[in-house]
Motif scaffolding. Structure first.
Motif, PDB file in Angstrom:
ATOM      1  N   UNK A  49       7.458  -1.984  -5.815  1.00  0.00           N
ATOM      2  CA  UNK A  49       6.627  -3.597  -5.981  1.00  0.00           C
ATOM      3  C   UNK A  49       5.820  -3.746  -3.989  1.00  0.00           C
ATOM      4  N   UNK A  50       4.357  -4.079  -4.468  1.00  0.00           N
ATOM      5  CA  UNK A  50       4.201  -4.309  -5.544  1.00  0.00           C
ATOM      6  C   UNK A  50       3.374  -3.225  -6.047  1.00  0.00           C
ATOM      7  N   UNK A  51       3.339  -3.209  -6.839  1.00  0.00           N
ATOM      8  CA  UNK A  51       2.903  -2.459  -8.164  1.00  0.00           C
ATOM      9  C   UNK A  51       1.147  -1.682  -7.702  1.00  0.00           C
ATOM     10  N   UNK A  52       0.128  -2.162  -6.656  1.00  0.00           N
ATOM     11  CA  UNK A  52      -0.772  -2.111  -6.364  1.00  0.00           C
ATOM     12  C   UNK A  52       0.179  -1.815  -4.534  1.00  0.00           C
ATOM     13  N   UNK A  53      -0.701  -0.782  -4.201  1.00  0.00           N
ATOM     14  CA  UNK A  53      -0.426  -0.195  -2.898  1.00  0.00           C
ATOM     15  C   UNK A  53      -1.765  -0.136  -1.771  1.00  0.00           C
ATOM     16  N   UNK A  54      -2.254   0.270  -2.697  1.00  0.00           N
ATOM     17  CA  UNK A  54      -3.888   1.009  -2.214  1.00  0.00           C
ATOM     18  C   UNK A  54      -4.545   0.400  -1.762  1.00  0.00           C
ATOM     19  N   UNK A  55      -4.930  -1.289  -2.275  1.00  0.00           N
ATOM     20  CA  UNK A  55      -5.826  -2.076  -2.023  1.00  0.00           C
ATOM     21  C   UNK A  55      -5.273  -3.039  -2.291  1.00  0.00           C
ATOM     22  N   UNK A  56      -7.071  -4.247  -1.472  1.00  0.00           N
ATOM     23  CA  UNK A  56      -6.388  -5.456  -1.436  1.00  0.00           C
ATOM     24  C   UNK A  56      -6.303  -6.630  -2.955  1.00  0.00           C
ATOM     25  N   UNK A  57      -6.169  -6.232  -4.233  1.00  0.00           N
ATOM     26  CA  UNK A  57      -6.078  -6.648  -5.156  1.00  0.00           C
ATOM     27  C   UNK A  57      -6.050  -8.021  -5.714  1.00  0.00           C
ATOM     28  N   UNK A  58      -6.718  -8.919  -6.651  1.00  0.00           N
ATOM     29  CA  UNK A  58      -6.243 -10.449  -6.942  1.00  0.00           C
ATOM     30  C   UNK A  58      -6.336 -10.366  -8.611  1.00  0.00           C
ATOM     31  N   UNK A  59      -5.460 -12.159  -9.027  1.00  0.00           N
ATOM     32  CA  UNK A  59      -5.938 -12.663  -9.746  1.00  0.00           C
ATOM     33  C   UNK A  59      -5.598 -10.693 -11.064  1.00  0.00           C
ATOM     34  N   UNK A  60      -4.702 -10.585 -11.267  1.00  0.00           N
ATOM     35  CA  UNK A  60      -4.734 -10.280 -12.698  1.00  0.00           C
ATOM     36  C   UNK A  60      -4.649 -10.691 -13.252  1.00  0.00           C
ATOM     37  N   UNK A  61      -5.119 -10.127 -14.763  1.00  0.00           N
ATOM     38  CA  UNK A  61      -5.293  -9.873 -16.248  1.00  0.00           C
ATOM     39  C   UNK A  61      -4.991  -8.956 -17.171  1.00  0.00           C
ATOM     40  N   UNK A  62      -4.010  -9.387 -17.312  1.00  0.00           N
ATOM     41  CA  UNK A  62      -3.593  -7.987 -18.250  1.00  0.00           C
ATOM     42  C   UNK A  62      -4.159  -8.414 -19.658  1.00  0.00           C
ATOM     43  N   UNK A  63      -4.269  -6.848 -20.518  1.00  0.00           N
ATOM     44  CA  UNK A  63      -5.013  -7.018 -22.189  1.00  0.00           C
ATOM     45  C   UNK A  63      -3.801  -5.879 -22.532  1.00  0.00           C
ATOM     46  N   UNK A  64      -3.398  -6.037 -23.698  1.00  0.00           N
ATOM     47  CA  UNK A  64      -3.167  -4.455 -24.190  1.00  0.00           C
ATOM     48  C   UNK A  64      -3.214  -4.530 -25.119  1.00  0.00           C
ATOM     49  N   UNK A  65      -3.625  -3.010 -25.038  1.00  0.00           N
ATOM     50  CA  UNK A  65      -4.153  -2.865 -26.568  1.00  0.00           C
ATOM     51  C   UNK A  65      -4.415  -1.039 -26.739  1.00  0.00           C
ATOM     52  N   UNK A  66      -3.243  -0.885 -28.427  1.00  0.00           N
ATOM     53  CA  UNK A  66      -2.723   0.566 -28.397  1.00  0.00           C
ATOM     54  C   UNK A  66      -1.815   1.223 -27.671  1.00  0.00           C
ATOM     55  N   UNK A  67      -1.272   0.431 -27.464  1.00  0.00           N
ATOM     56  CA  UNK A  67       0.090   0.487 -26.705  1.00  0.00           C
ATOM     57  C   UNK A  67      -0.483   0.623 -25.153  1.00  0.00           C
ATOM     58  N   UNK A  68      -1.325   0.169 -24.179  1.00  0.00           N
ATOM     59  CA  UNK A  68      -1.375   0.659 -22.946  1.00  0.00           C
ATOM     60  C   UNK A  68      -1.666  -0.905 -22.401  1.00  0.00           C
ATOM     61  N   UNK A  69      -1.536  -1.178 -21.521  1.00  0.00           N
ATOM     62  CA  UNK A  69      -1.638  -2.530 -20.480  1.00  0.00           C
ATOM     63  C   UNK A  69      -2.635  -1.956 -19.461  1.00  0.00           C
ATOM     64  N   UNK A  70      -3.758  -2.176 -20.009  1.00  0.00           N
ATOM     65  CA  UNK A  70      -5.250  -2.646 -18.727  1.00  0.00           C
ATOM     66  C   UNK A  70      -5.225  -4.154 -17.906  1.00  0.00           C
TER      67      UNK A  70
END
Length: 270
Positions: A26-47
């Protein structure tokens, strides 16, 4: 109200208490300054599509959108940028790649992007990894009289009707056509926006009720939610999922369903 509050509280806690997510960094992303996560599930994978601040940003310095994927919410793969301001030939601004969302329909993947100050564009791809292209070469919506056109999200109802919601400080929506790159009717501005609404609407349906989560209050921001019996409202504010604190300067909510379990996610700037 207590029942609805407990439901959303459980959604938020699932991200931290489920066996697979509990071991994630935590956080799951630590190599870039990211914001505004928009998840989508497709074929059992989280995008997980995100906005992205440049390393030397002193304010908002956002040129592109990134993609991360996971099959267990613990291990994540960085796919880099999947789109940028340069994906749109009509964009003249060199900053403003803010909160976006991707959704699948009829085997294609549609991403709605705000270009701050130039409306909302749409890209399409045959794969959730891209490449994404602009199918209309113009904004999907652009209300030139103001700068409210940010933070789009798309919801497809059980009858197949798709809606795009967006806006700060007001809430707008349109009825998308089945092609997902055009809409019917007029842009509708909610006459009565949810109490404490600020930006970032995210709509979904459960047990015949429609829920809208949103960044609330300002500033600092929390995350609130409202309910309706119709996807077009009227919306009744039900309270906070997360109350604003001095450590949550800006927030954006999102929800996803993983193997029949709904999970709450979001970003906050401190």
């Amino acid at each position: 109200m207590k029942t609805y509050w407990n439901f959303f509280t459980r959604l938020m806690l699932l991200l931290f208490l489920c066996p697979t997510a509990g071991m994630a960094q935590r956080p799951i992303i630590q190599t870039s300054y990211t914001a505004d996560p928009a998840p989508m599930v497709y074929n059992d994978t989280i995008f997980l599509y995100t906005a992205h601040d440049e390393d030397d940003a002193q304010g908002f310095k956002m040129f592109d959108w990134l993609l991360y994927t996971s099959t267990d919410m613990v291990n994540w793969t960085d796919h880099g940028a999947v789109a940028s301001l340069k994906s749109f030939k009509w964009v003249t601004r060199n900053n403003g790649a803010w909160a976006q969302q991707c959704i699948e329909r009829n085997g294609k993947f549609y991403m709605c992007y705000p270009i701050h100050g130039q409306g909302i564009g749409v890209l399409v791809a045959d794969s959730p990894y891209g490449p994404f292209r602009d199918p209309i070469d113009e904004p999907l919506v652009w209300q030139k009289e103001h700068w409210d056109d940010i933070d789009p999200s798309v919801f497809i109802d059980d009858d197949g009707q798709a809606y795009m919601y967006w806006g700060n400080p007001n809430v707008y929506y349109v009825k998308l056509n089945e092609d997902m790159i055009s809409y019917s009717g007029d842009i509708v501005k909610l006459e009565q926006r949810p109490e404490h609404y600020q930006e970032g609407p995210w709509v979904y349906k459960r047990n015949g009720h429609y829920y809208m989560a949103f960044a609330s209050t300002c500033c600092p921001e929390g995350i609130g939610y409202a309910m309706s019996d119709q996807p077009t409202g009227p919306w009744t504010t039900r309270g906070y999922i997360m109350r604003p604190t001095q450590r949550t300067r800006e927030t954006i909510p999102a929800l996803l369903t993983i193997k029949a379990v709904r999970t709450f996610s979001g970003s906050t700037m401190t």
